[in-house]
Scaffold this active site. Structure first.
Site, mmCIF file in Angstrom:
data_model
loop_
_atom_site.group_PDB
_atom_site.id
_atom_site.type_symbol
_atom_site.label_atom_id
_atom_site.label_comp_id
_atom_site.label_asym_id
_atom_site.label_seq_id
_atom_site.Cartn_x
_atom_site.Cartn_y
_atom_site.Cartn_z
ATOM 1 N N GLY A 213 0.930 -1.126 0.090
ATOM 2 C CA GLY A 213 -0.061 0.173 0.012
ATOM 3 C C GLY A 213 0.887 1.535 -0.093
ATOM 4 O O GLY A 213 2.145 1.211 -0.182
ATOM 5 N N ASN A 214 0.208 2.445 0.176
ATOM 6 C CA ASN A 214 1.005 3.663 0.371
ATOM 7 C C ASN A 214 0.248 4.444 1.347
ATOM 8 O O ASN A 214 -0.572 4.234 1.950
ATOM 9 C CB ASN A 214 1.126 4.263 -0.993
ATOM 10 C CG ASN A 214 -0.175 4.430 -1.395
ATOM 11 O OD1 ASN A 214 -0.706 5.592 -0.900
ATOM 12 N ND2 ASN A 214 -0.655 4.260 -2.591
ATOM 13 N N ARG A 215 1.042 5.541 1.554
ATOM 14 C CA ARG A 215 0.706 6.300 2.846
ATOM 15 C C ARG A 215 -0.372 7.433 2.572
ATOM 16 O O ARG A 215 -0.831 8.339 3.330
ATOM 17 C CB ARG A 215 2.039 7.141 3.428
ATOM 18 C CG ARG A 215 2.926 6.096 3.963
ATOM 19 C CD ARG A 215 4.202 6.623 4.437
ATOM 20 N NE ARG A 215 4.091 7.573 5.453
ATOM 21 C CZ ARG A 215 4.831 8.522 5.693
ATOM 22 N NH1 ARG A 215 6.098 8.619 5.379
ATOM 23 N NH2 ARG A 215 4.650 9.489 6.632
#
Ligand code: CTP
Length: 405
Positions: A213-215
């Protein structure tokens, strides 16, 4: 701007309430109709008679008939007033009312009306510095912003207690200007338009437990959806996993992976007059997703690798189709920002690209402000100052609105 507008002034019990008669007077001088709603505690600081005289209307104090100085409609005054207003401003907004509004309480006239409101709500908090800086208050303010309220931060300076810090009610002229700005952005210039916004991260599953995922927090996309809806557009928001409440009057479609986001956008894109891709779509996804949880012992020796493949680029495909929609992309760059973003704008055939740098102070993941540079396809590069994501959303929409003409 204020002429013939309907302004609801909510007054709660803080010392700055003594300034509110001046605000009511200014609204009336500018030609607006004003109705005042106040909490019981506010009566300790300012007289209902003063507010009633200056607003030229009855003042509502309690929720039930008999406790109010007069009756709009015995049963549904809050609904009637909620539909009457073009804007409501609560000034001063105490820590108590912020807490109530953030959690949907309706135990007095001001909070009951705020729940029933159809128009934008501007909050002008004022309190002692420690109360303002308390994590509970700050969390409530963040939540209220996420729900679509506009919060005018208190000013720093000497407070009634003698302490020095943030907590002062801004000058009356400043509150007046903010109300004008809110009315201006709620001018329904996007009525009849369909706007598709994407937000948040995508999660690419590795196995039933893990993902790549990412932030991204989704805050910028949610601010865009909220501001578009406030300006009258029909808004569809396709979002990855985020912890944000759905803005009012927005149709939300939840997705998880880049592929699901691709499909959702492709289904919705035909009727969209503008597509704003603020989602942080994963560029790569695992080639296979394990049905069972991958165990440590399955790793050969100490290294473990996951084979990845490219995802489909939603914007690239929309641009290649020569979609009739105005296309807006986002670029997150830490180096050579304008150069990289301009290249993406051209490659993906976009109308606008919004560049931001997560390393810049006041920008990036999970903060409520952003510092954006808007680049148009005619080569115009506009670096905007640091501002709340909601305001940045309005700036982006001003440009999208011009392109849709
Ligand atoms: N985007 C998309 N589909 C993807 C990937 C990205 O529509 N599969 C969109 C994003 O929503 C964003 C823009 O494209 O609006 C970002 O462009 P991209 O080239 O993907 O940027 P980065 O991922 O930052 O690329 P790089 O890592 O090369 O900088």
């Amino acid at each position: 701007m204020l002429k013939n507008k309907h302004i609801i002034v909510g007054v709660t019990g803080g010392i700055a309430a003594y300034k509110i008669p001046m605000l009511v007077r200014e609204f009336r001088k500018a030609g607006a109709g004003v109705k005042v709603v106040m909490s019981e505690a506010a009566k300790e600081f300012v007289s209902p008679l003063t507010l009633s005289t200056l607003s030229n209307n009855d003042v509502i104090i309690g929720t039930f008939p008999g406790t109010r100085s007069n009756v709009l409609d015995a049963k549904t005054w809050h609904i009637n007033l909620g539909q009457w207003g073009d804007v409501m401003v609560i000034a001063p907004a105490t820590a108590n009312v912020l807490a109530k509004l953030a959690h949907g309480y309706s135990d007095d006239a001001v909070s009951t009306l705020a729940l029933a409101l159809r128009c934008p709500l501007l909050l002008s908090p004022s309190m002692d510095v420690d109360m303002w800086e308390h994590p509970a208050t700050q969390e409530n303010v963040t939540r209220l912003r996420e729900m679509g309220c506009i919060v005018l931060p208190p000013e720093g300076g000497e407070l009634a207690s003698g302490l020095v810090g943030a907590g002062r009610l801004p000058e009356i002229a400043e509150i007046l200007r903010s109300v004008e700005r809110v009315l201006d952005s709620a001018r329904l210039d996007l009525k009849g338009r369909n706007i598709l916004v994407t937000a948040g991260p995508t999660y690419e599953p590795i196995d039933p437990v893990r993902f790549i995922g990412n932030r991204s927090s989704g805050k910028m996309g949610f601010a865009l959806a909220n501001a578009s809806a406030q300006r009258g557009a029909s808004v569809t928001l396709v979002t990855g996993r985020v912890h944000l409440p759905t803005p009012k009057h927005v149709k939300r479609i939840d997705v998880e992976t880049a592929e699901q986001m691709y499909r959702a956008v492709m289904r919705q894109q035909k009727k969209a007059d503008a597509i704003i891709m603020s989602a942080a779509v994963a560029d790569f996804t695992p080639v296979t997703t394990s049905v069972k949880k991958i165990k440590k012992f399955q790793a050969d020796g100490r290294a473990m690798s996951i084979e990845l493949k490219k995802t489909r680029d939603v914007l690239q495909e929309l641009g290649a189709k020569n979609s009739r929609s105005v296309l807006v992309g986002f670029a997150l760059e830490t180096d050579h920002g304008v150069e990289n973003a301009t290249r993406k704008l051209k490659e993906k055939k976009l109308d606008l690209i919004v560049l931001n740098n997560p390393r810049e102070e006041g920008a990036g993941f999970d903060v409520d402000t952003n510092v954006v540079t808007i680049i148009s396809k005619n080569g115009r590069v506009e670096k905007l100052k640091k501002m709340p994501k909601y305001d940045a959303a309005q700036e982006i929409l001003n440009r999208v609105a011009r392109l849709m003409k």
